[in-house]
Design a protein around this motif. Structure first.
Motif, PDB file in Angstrom:
ATOM      1  N   VAL A  33      42.356  40.437  50.949  1.00 43.61           N
ATOM      2  CA  VAL A  33      43.368  39.850  51.829  1.00 43.61           C
ATOM      3  C   VAL A  33      44.058  40.953  52.626  1.00 43.61           C
ATOM      4  CG1 VAL A  33      45.447  38.420  51.924  1.00 43.61           C
ATOM      5  CG2 VAL A  33      43.691  37.955  50.193  1.00 43.61           C
ATOM      6  N   GLU A  34      44.383  42.044  51.942  1.00 46.57           N
ATOM      7  CA  GLU A  34      44.971  43.187  52.632  1.00 46.57           C
ATOM      8  C   GLU A  34      44.001  43.760  53.666  1.00 46.57           C
ATOM      9  OE1 GLU A  34      46.952  47.571  51.586  1.00 46.57           O
ATOM     10  OE2 GLU A  34      46.023  46.348  50.014  1.00 46.57           O
ATOM     11  N   LYS A  35      42.724  43.840  53.300  1.00 45.43           N
ATOM     12  CA  LYS A  35      41.732  44.380  54.232  1.00 45.43           C
ATOM     13  C   LYS A  35      41.577  43.473  55.456  1.00 45.43           C
ATOM     14  CE  LYS A  35      38.168  46.554  52.642  1.00 45.43           C
ATOM     15  NZ  LYS A  35      36.848  46.920  52.025  1.00 45.43           N
ATOM     16  N   ALA A  36      41.646  42.154  55.246  1.00 43.96           N
ATOM     17  CA  ALA A  36      41.570  41.231  56.383  1.00 43.96           C
ATOM     18  C   ALA A  36      42.705  41.483  57.366  1.00 43.96           C
ATOM     19  CB  ALA A  36      41.609  39.787  55.878  1.00 43.96           C
ATOM     20  N   GLY A  37      43.915  41.737  56.841  1.00 44.09           N
ATOM     21  CA  GLY A  37      45.044  42.051  57.711  1.00 44.09           C
ATOM     22  C   GLY A  37      44.815  43.336  58.485  1.00 44.09           C
ATOM     23  N   LEU A  38      44.227  44.344  57.828  1.00 47.47           N
ATOM     24  CA  LEU A  38      43.946  45.607  58.508  1.00 47.47           C
ATOM     25  C   LEU A  38      42.953  45.411  59.648  1.00 47.47           C
ATOM     26  CD1 LEU A  38      43.620  48.007  55.424  1.00 47.47           C
ATOM     27  CD2 LEU A  38      45.546  47.835  57.008  1.00 47.47           C
ATOM     28  N   ILE A  39      41.907  44.638  59.412  1.00 46.89           N
ATOM     29  CA  ILE A  39      40.891  44.422  60.440  1.00 46.89           C
ATOM     30  C   ILE A  39      41.441  43.587  61.595  1.00 46.89           C
ATOM     31  CG2 ILE A  39      38.646  43.357  60.896  1.00 46.89           C
ATOM     32  CD1 ILE A  39      37.908  44.004  57.985  1.00 46.89           C
ATOM     33  N   ALA A  40      42.205  42.556  61.268  1.00 46.93           N
ATOM     34  CA  ALA A  40      42.732  41.660  62.300  1.00 46.93           C
ATOM     35  C   ALA A  40      43.984  42.198  62.980  1.00 46.93           C
ATOM     36  CB  ALA A  40      43.041  40.296  61.675  1.00 46.93           C
ATOM     37  N   LEU A  41      44.493  43.326  62.496  1.00 50.18           N
ATOM     38  CA  LEU A  41      45.729  43.918  63.041  1.00 50.18           C
ATOM     39  C   LEU A  41      46.902  42.945  62.955  1.00 50.18           C
ATOM     40  CD1 LEU A  41      44.282  45.734  66.195  1.00 50.18           C
ATOM     41  CD2 LEU A  41      44.766  46.711  63.941  1.00 50.18           C
ATOM     42  N   VAL A  42      46.958  42.241  61.824  1.00 50.47           N
ATOM     43  CA  VAL A  42      48.050  41.309  61.560  1.00 50.47           C
ATOM     44  C   VAL A  42      48.835  41.838  60.363  1.00 50.47           C
ATOM     45  CG1 VAL A  42      48.655  38.965  60.810  1.00 50.47           C
ATOM     46  CG2 VAL A  42      46.811  39.312  62.466  1.00 50.47           C
ATOM     47  N   LYS A  43      50.159  41.922  60.505  1.00 53.64           N
ATOM     48  CA  LYS A  43      51.002  42.367  59.396  1.00 53.64           C
ATOM     49  C   LYS A  43      50.812  41.430  58.209  1.00 53.64           C
ATOM     50  CE  LYS A  43      54.638  43.965  62.559  1.00 53.64           C
ATOM     51  NZ  LYS A  43      54.008  43.395  63.803  1.00 53.64           N
ATOM     52  N   MET A  44      50.551  41.996  57.054  1.00 50.94           N
ATOM     53  CA  MET A  44      50.350  41.200  55.849  1.00 50.94           C
ATOM     54  C   MET A  44      51.450  41.538  54.851  1.00 50.94           C
ATOM     55  SD  MET A  44      48.306  38.854  54.543  1.00 50.94           S
ATOM     56  CE  MET A  44      46.834  39.025  55.566  1.00 50.94           C
ATOM     57  N   LYS A  45      52.251  40.542  54.499  1.00 54.51           N
ATOM     58  CA  LYS A  45      53.330  40.746  53.536  1.00 54.51           C
ATOM     59  C   LYS A  45      52.958  40.093  52.210  1.00 54.51           C
ATOM     60  CE  LYS A  45      57.236  41.449  56.625  1.00 54.51           C
ATOM     61  NZ  LYS A  45      58.654  41.139  56.882  1.00 54.51           N
ATOM     62  N   PHE A  46      53.167  40.850  51.136  1.00 55.49           N
ATOM     63  CA  PHE A  46      52.830  40.371  49.796  1.00 55.49           C
ATOM     64  C   PHE A  46      54.123  40.006  49.068  1.00 55.49           C
ATOM     65  CE2 PHE A  46      48.411  41.126  50.131  1.00 55.49           C
ATOM     66  CZ  PHE A  46      48.288  42.196  50.999  1.00 55.49           C
ATOM     67  N   LEU A  47      54.241  38.740  48.733  1.00 54.10           N
ATOM     68  CA  LEU A  47      55.497  38.183  48.236  1.00 54.10           C
ATOM     69  C   LEU A  47      55.540  38.186  46.708  1.00 54.10           C
ATOM     70  CD1 LEU A  47      55.719  35.131  50.679  1.00 54.10           C
ATOM     71  CD2 LEU A  47      56.524  37.490  51.016  1.00 54.10           C
ATOM     72  N   PRO A  48      56.755  38.290  46.153  1.00 53.09           N
ATOM     73  CA  PRO A  48      56.895  38.297  44.684  1.00 53.09           C
ATOM     74  C   PRO A  48      56.527  36.951  44.080  1.00 53.09           C
ATOM     75  CG  PRO A  48      59.043  38.179  45.743  1.00 53.09           C
ATOM     76  CD  PRO A  48      58.058  38.422  46.839  1.00 53.09           C
ATOM     77  N   VAL A  49      56.088  37.004  42.833  1.00 49.86           N
ATOM     78  CA  VAL A  49      55.651  35.800  42.133  1.00 49.86           C
ATOM     79  C   VAL A  49      56.642  35.453  41.031  1.00 49.86           C
ATOM     80  CG1 VAL A  49      53.217  36.163  42.663  1.00 49.86           C
ATOM     81  CG2 VAL A  49      54.199  37.230  40.618  1.00 49.86           C
ATOM     82  N   ASP A  50      56.442  34.286  40.437  1.00 52.32           N
ATOM     83  CA  ASP A  50      57.344  33.851  39.369  1.00 52.32           C
ATOM     84  C   ASP A  50      56.869  34.410  38.026  1.00 52.32           C
ATOM     85  OD1 ASP A  50      55.172  32.341  38.596  1.00 52.32           O
ATOM     86  OD2 ASP A  50      56.094  30.389  38.967  1.00 52.32           O
ATOM     87  N   GLU A  51      57.465  33.913  36.952  1.00 55.50           N
ATOM     88  CA  GLU A  51      57.151  34.453  35.627  1.00 55.50           C
ATOM     89  C   GLU A  51      55.712  34.162  35.203  1.00 55.50           C
ATOM     90  OE1 GLU A  51      58.800  30.306  35.233  1.00 55.50           O
ATOM     91  OE2 GLU A  51      59.330  32.148  36.322  1.00 55.50           O
ATOM     92  N   ASN A  52      55.065  33.200  35.863  1.00 54.90           N
ATOM     93  CA  ASN A  52      53.667  32.892  35.573  1.00 54.90           C
ATOM     94  C   ASN A  52      52.725  33.522  36.595  1.00 54.90           C
ATOM     95  OD1 ASN A  52      54.145  31.208  33.257  1.00 54.90           O
ATOM     96  ND2 ASN A  52      54.875  29.626  34.658  1.00 54.90           N
ATOM     97  N   PHE A  53      53.239  34.462  37.376  1.00 52.67           N
ATOM     98  CA  PHE A  53      52.467  35.208  38.368  1.00 52.67           C
ATOM     99  C   PHE A  53      51.949  34.317  39.494  1.00 52.67           C
ATOM    100  CE2 PHE A  53      52.110  37.216  34.209  1.00 52.67           C
ATOM    101  CZ  PHE A  53      52.650  38.457  34.484  1.00 52.67           C
ATOM    102  N   ALA A  54      52.676  33.254  39.786  1.00 58.02           N
ATOM    103  CA  ALA A  54      52.305  32.317  40.844  1.00 58.02           C
ATOM    104  C   ALA A  54      53.262  32.453  42.023  1.00 58.02           C
ATOM    105  CB  ALA A  54      52.329  30.882  40.321  1.00 58.02           C
ATOM    106  N   LEU A  55      52.733  32.334  43.234  1.00 53.92           N
ATOM    107  CA  LEU A  55      53.562  32.311  44.436  1.00 53.92           C
ATOM    108  C   LEU A  55      54.161  30.923  44.580  1.00 53.92           C
ATOM    109  CD1 LEU A  55      54.597  33.665  47.017  1.00 53.92           C
ATOM    110  CD2 LEU A  55      52.482  32.947  48.160  1.00 53.92           C
ATOM    111  N   ARG A  56      55.477  30.879  44.746  1.00 53.91           N
ATOM    112  CA  ARG A  56      56.196  29.607  44.827  1.00 53.91           C
ATOM    113  C   ARG A  56      56.764  29.393  46.225  1.00 53.91           C
ATOM    114  NH1 ARG A  56      57.692  27.916  39.708  1.00 53.91           N
ATOM    115  NH2 ARG A  56      58.153  25.936  40.773  1.00 53.91           N
ATOM    116  N   GLY A  57      57.178  28.171  46.473  1.00 48.38           N
ATOM    117  CA  GLY A  57      57.667  27.801  47.793  1.00 48.38           C
ATOM    118  C   GLY A  57      58.919  28.544  48.220  1.00 48.38           C
ATOM    119  N   ASP A  58      59.839  28.789  47.283  1.00 52.42           N
ATOM    120  CA  ASP A  58      61.099  29.456  47.639  1.00 52.42           C
ATOM    121  C   ASP A  58      60.857  30.852  48.196  1.00 52.42           C
ATOM    122  OD1 ASP A  58      62.503  27.255  46.835  1.00 52.42           O
ATOM    123  OD2 ASP A  58      63.025  28.043  44.848  1.00 52.42           O
TER     124      ASP A  58
END
Length: 659
Positions: free
Chosen positions: A196-221
């Motif tokens: 996913v990070e590499k795709a951002g590098l190739i497409a020249l799109v800023k890629m932000k990696f968001l924190p996850v919850d206690e179960n290591f899942a990305l949530r809506g908030d």
């Protein structure tokens, strides 16, 4: 090579492949070679004259196999599965013979049309929405086979970027596309795959990696907060990659929360289910697909867990025209009479040419059927559950993240360096292959059930290797007496997961043989210490990582046991084979029957009472067949007198040696 010789050599190769895959569990999983090992075995230049096939075939074992990692081995637990199967191999044999380049419908109609039909089959098998089907009246989407999930994620990001820039051009027609592109921002969880990070590098799109919850899942908030912050800074959110089955711990992002946000904010929602996608063949695992109706694209690898060998990646989009506007080029030499009316997959991908991948997928689906593919997934999951139960039964280990599907993550309790050293030693042995990961500053080991041929015996064998390696590391670094591995055969010693037949401590039977009467030799106490004292535990507590307590201890039936490492040995008396096992895990943290037994010994109790009170509750006995197999490979010592130290926790309870 002429057709007649090809027929002969082809049969030889099929026989070799059958033998290799049937016996792959006997091979060392990882090679014992160093970079450049092959250079000295090959000539500097290619042969000018033809070489004989006999010489070529002989070099497979001589040159190639010594440097191969055996991904099909039941003892391969690194990464994720990369499975093959007999129908898959036959499919690619035919595809390689046809060797078509299916870039347009006209270049090979069967290549395009089989792919369309098989992708619709597969979408229905996984329970995907109708919007992903080729042949559905309300659908504008469809599926295509790509080479990898990495490529699919890049394609989705490029399509999302193109679509957003076209939208922005409506309100800013004078702004060039590169300027508009510089304002785009995409999101994924901090557990997302590196592709996913590499795709951002190739497409020249800023890629932000968001924190996850206690179960290591990305949530809506977390996503909603990031979008709001970026819009305030003048950025334009464009893309979200949700992961179903992360690489580290196989966690699942919350589609039901992310989906509505993406729909409201106009973001492309792409779903990476590289490994876990195969599990959706089973209805019981589809709860993780709640919210799939919001997805713009979905991808997974049949080449991982579905036994369709690499390369084979399934990729679906909700709107195929967004792919066309991104990748469509139409030179005159690629046009044909049915252009526009037929699907041309060259407009759905980055390269022009494409292989006839759908043949092997078609062969696998038809050969196994949905039911057997489901059974395969459930078997892998059950094997992982079994390994999880073994880890949880040992108080020296912990599982810092919930098990999902066929992946279990574990570590030695205590500082990270302990687990690192265990993994390093395991890697040196080559007997199994594991890789690490880190979660919240915890160094963990990933254990993935990969092979469809994995059995409980394979899992138990690998767990014993892990236990023994951990014991050696602890012994080395806490200066405890080493275990004499030459006198301790590697036998099945942990009865709790597999269930064992209880035997009376006063009369031990192996097959038809009964052990003669035995006396109890009490281990001499070298240091006065309470039964609850544990040298290893004291050392580990003193060196524990500051974040070690961020994972609560999981309640377990063995929580009152000092150690689950068993120490077994064999003896031969009067030509009768007797198997005996001692375990240092029968000492509860509060009170100990052994202390009472010691007191009763002074009062002159009957010897049988001493045996019943002092022996561990669980004594594993070897079956007759297992014993015969062991004595074939081990020199069986005779112990007239034994005083066995725990080796893991010393000093500890008075262990008893049966002679």
């Amino acid at each position: 090579m002429e057709p007649g010789e090809y027929r002969q050599r082809g049969k030889e190769m099929v026989d070799y492949i059958c033998q290799y895959l049937s016996n792959v569990r006997e091979r060392r999983v990882t090679p014992d070679v160093q970079p450049g090992y092959m250079r000295a075995q090959l000539p500097d230049n290619a042969p000018v004259e033809p070489d004989s096939w006999d010489n070529i075939f002989r070099d497979i074992e001589k040159i190639i196999m010594p440097g191969v990692v055996h991904w099909q081995s039941p003892h391969m637990h690194a990464y994720f599965p990369a499975l093959t199967s007999w129908p898959s191999l036959l499919g690619d044999m035919l595809a390689d013979a046809i060797n078509c380049l299916g870039f347009t419908w006209a270049s090979s109609p069967a290549c395009t049309e089989l792919e369309m039909n098989v992708m619709d089959w597969l979408a229905k098998m996984l329970g995907l929405p109708d919007m992903f089907l080729h042949y559905h009246p309300d659908s504008h989407g469809g599926g295509v086979l790509q080479s990898t999930v990495s490529e699919s994620t890049l394609i989705a990001l490029l399509a999302a970027r193109k679509n957003k820039i076209l939208e922005m051009k409506v309100s800013e027609p004078e702004t060039d596309e590169s300027t508009l592109n510089s304002r785009l921002v995409a999101y994924a969880s901090d557990q997302a795959h590196s592709s996913v990070e590499k795709a951002g590098l190739i497409a020249l799109v800023k890629m932000k990696f968001l924190p996850v919850d206690e179960n290591f899942a990305l949530r809506g908030d977390a996503l909603k907060k990031a979008i709001e912050e970026d819009r305030n800074q003048g950025l334009v959110p464009v893309f979200v990659c949700a992961t179903l089955g992360t690489t580290g711990v196989c966690a699942f992002d919350s589609l039901s929360e992310l989906g509505p946000i993406c729909a409201a904010e106009g973001l492309w929602l792409h779903i990476d289910a590289a490994y876990a996608g195969t599990a959706f063949l089973c209805p019981e695992f589809r709860l993780f697909l709640n919210g799939i109706e919001y997805a713009d694209s979905f991808t997974f690898n049949p080449s991982k867990w579905m036994m369709v060998h690499f390369d084979c990646t399934a990729f679906w989009v909700k709107d195929k025209y967004k792919l066309h506007q991104t990748f469509s080029v139409n030179p005159v030499y690629l046009r044909h009479a049915n252009s526009g009316a037929a699907i041309d997959f060259m407009h759905w991908q980055i390269p022009l040419s494409r292989r006839f991948r759908s043949l092997k997928l078609w062969f696998v689906i038809r050969s196994f059927g949905v039911k057997k593919l489901q059974a395969h997934v459930r078997h892998g999951t059950e094997m992982a559950k079994y390994f999880e139960s073994l880890v949880r039964s040992d108080p020296l280990f912990e599982i810092p993240a919930k098990r999902h599907l066929g992946l279990v993550v574990f570590r030695l309790k205590g500082p990270n360096w302990l687990t690192e050293k265990v993994l390093k030693e395991l890697s040196k042995s080559g007997s199994l292959f594991l890789i690490p990961a880190t979660i919240r500053d915890k160094f963990i080991i990933r254990f993935t059930v990969t092979s469809q041929f994995t059995t409980r015996e394979d899992i138990l064998r690998d767990w014993h290797i892990i236990q023994q390696t951990a014991a050696q590391i602890i012994n080395q670094h806490f200066m405890l007496p080493p275990i004499n591995s030459a006198k301790i055969p590697n036998i099945i010693r942990n009865p709790s997961p597999i269930g064992g037949k209880s035997t009376s401590p006063s009369c031990t039977e192996v097959g038809d043989h009964k052990a003669p009467s035995r006396k109890i030799l009490v281990q001499p106490k070298k240091v006065a210490v309470s039964p609850t004292a544990c040298v290893v535990s004291q050392h580990l507590e003193a060196q524990v990582d500051p974040l070690d307590d961020c994972f609560p201890d999981v309640p377990d039936v063995t929580k009152h046991k000092l150690s689950s490492f068993p120490f077994s040995y064999l003896s031969v008396q009067d030509k009768k084979k007797t198997a005996r096992s001692l375990r240092c895990n029968s000492v509860p943290t509060i009170g100990h029957g052994g202390l009472k037994a010691a007191a009763s010994e002074k009062n002159g109790s009957h010897p049988s009472d001493k045996i019943l009170s002092k022996l561990p509750k669980e004594v594993m006995m070897l079956k007759k067949s297992a014993f015969r197999q062991l004595i074939k490979f081990y020199s069986v010592p005779s112990f007239p007198e034994c005083s066995i130290q725990c080796g893991i926790q010393l000093p500890c309870c008075p262990l008893q040696a049966l002679v």
